[in-house]
Design a protein around this motif. Structure first.
Motif, PDB file in Angstrom:
ATOM      1  N   UNK A  10       4.984  -0.068   4.235  1.00 18.91           N
ATOM      2  CA  UNK A  10       4.734  -1.486   3.955  1.00 18.91           C
ATOM      3  C   UNK A  10       3.305  -1.721   3.492  1.00 18.91           C
ATOM      4  N   UNK A  11       2.357  -1.039   4.134  1.00 16.56           N
ATOM      5  CA  UNK A  11       0.943  -1.170   3.743  1.00 16.56           C
ATOM      6  C   UNK A  11       0.741  -0.655   2.328  1.00 16.56           C
ATOM      7  N   UNK A  12       1.314   0.515   2.046  1.00 16.52           N
ATOM      8  CA  UNK A  12       1.172   1.098   0.705  1.00 16.52           C
ATOM      9  C   UNK A  12       1.806   0.198  -0.355  1.00 16.52           C
ATOM     10  N   UNK A  13       2.959  -0.366  -0.028  1.00 15.50           N
ATOM     11  CA  UNK A  13       3.626  -1.260  -0.975  1.00 15.50           C
ATOM     12  C   UNK A  13       2.770  -2.496  -1.246  1.00 15.50           C
ATOM     13  N   UNK A  14       2.252  -3.086  -0.183  1.00 22.03           N
ATOM     14  CA  UNK A  14       1.444  -4.301  -0.331  1.00 22.03           C
ATOM     15  C   UNK A  14       0.193  -4.038  -1.157  1.00 22.03           C
ATOM     16  N   UNK A  15      -0.471  -2.924  -0.894  1.00 18.89           N
ATOM     17  CA  UNK A  15      -1.682  -2.576  -1.652  1.00 18.89           C
ATOM     18  C   UNK A  15      -1.351  -2.394  -3.125  1.00 18.89           C
ATOM     19  N   UNK A  16      -0.267  -1.672  -3.404  1.00 13.39           N
ATOM     20  CA  UNK A  16       0.022  -1.366  -4.808  1.00 13.39           C
ATOM     21  C   UNK A  16       0.465  -2.595  -5.597  1.00 13.39           C
TER      22      UNK A  16
END
Length: 249
Positions: A10-16
């Motif tokens: 979820x963190x990686x998705x939000x950042x990207x």
């Protein structure tokens, strides 16, 4: 999948998606400045990216149900998260949104919103804001399109009760166009707050249009009943409220 792993995804998705917003905004800027169609294609490309990457990064699959309106209509949508904006914008051929004025000053979003003819509203000024909104909508509707408004005025957590605001009734009276209600369940997968994105099928459903000409009170009551009942049914598909009760924050 373990909860810590889903948090990481979820963190990686939000950042990207924020990085992608900036990159898409810069790459499409010359095209967007030259034409409204350029701005629209930029935003549709970004919406498709957000939807596509949600599927493989966090397991959210997106589905559009019901007949997607094509002509000049008001689209009155349940608003639970950023994701329902992306799905609706990607589905509609020529969407423009009524949005809070502060967003018009944000980088990338504000520039493209202005190019698309989105209508800013000062939510703190009530009557004056509604009058100005109607005037601005009339000016922007020199081109056909679908005007998207969130009748509750903000993102609403699943199960929370927030009244429908009078602005949608005023617009319905003034524009004399059909109004298409929209239900959703995406707030269960992509919450209004917090970072965790949960896997599942997120649905946006276009419901039967309400013809112009109804009295305002009847229109408002019917609109709320349709959107809330169908959103509850869509959320029940994901197991929400199976005890027959709304779950509040």
């Amino acid at each position: 999948m373990t909860l810590p792993l889903q948090y990481l995804r979820s963190i990686l998705y939000t950042v990207q998606i924020y990085i992608a917003m900036l990159l898409f905004g810069i790459v499409f800027a010359p095209y967007a400045l030259l034409s409204k169609n350029g701005a629209r294609q930029a935003c549709k490309t970004y919406a498709r990216w957000a939807i596509w990457s949600a599927r493989w990064m966090v397991g959210i699959r997106c589905e559009v149900r019901g007949p997607v309106p094509q002509g000049e209509v008001i689209v009155a949508a349940k608003h639970q998260s950023f994701l329902d904006i992306m799905i609706i914008f990607n589905a509609l051929p020529q969407a423009k949104f009524i949005m809070k004025r502060e967003l018009m000053w944000t980088p990338v979003i504000g520039i493209y919103a202005k190019r698309l003819g989105c209508i800013p509203v000062d939510r703190g000024r009530r009557g004056a804001a509604i009058a100005k909104m109607v005037k601005d909508v009339a000016r922007e509707f020199t081109e056909p399109g679908q005007l998207v408004i969130y009748p509750q005025g903000t993102r609403v957590a699943p199960g929370a009760t927030v009244p429908y605001k009078s602005g949608i009734g005023v617009l319905y009276d003034a524009l004399k166009q059909p109004c298409v209600p929209v239900a959703t369940n995406v707030g269960l997968l992509w919450p209004r707050t917090g970072i965790l994105r949960k896997p599942g099928l997120g649905v946006v459903e276009f419901l039967d249009p309400i013809a112009p000409g109804a009295d305002r009170a009847g229109f408002m009551a019917g609109l709320e009943a349709q959107i809330e009942a169908r959103s509850d049914a869509l959320m029940a598909e994901l197991g929400f409220g199976t005890d027959g009760l709304h779950h509040h924050d």
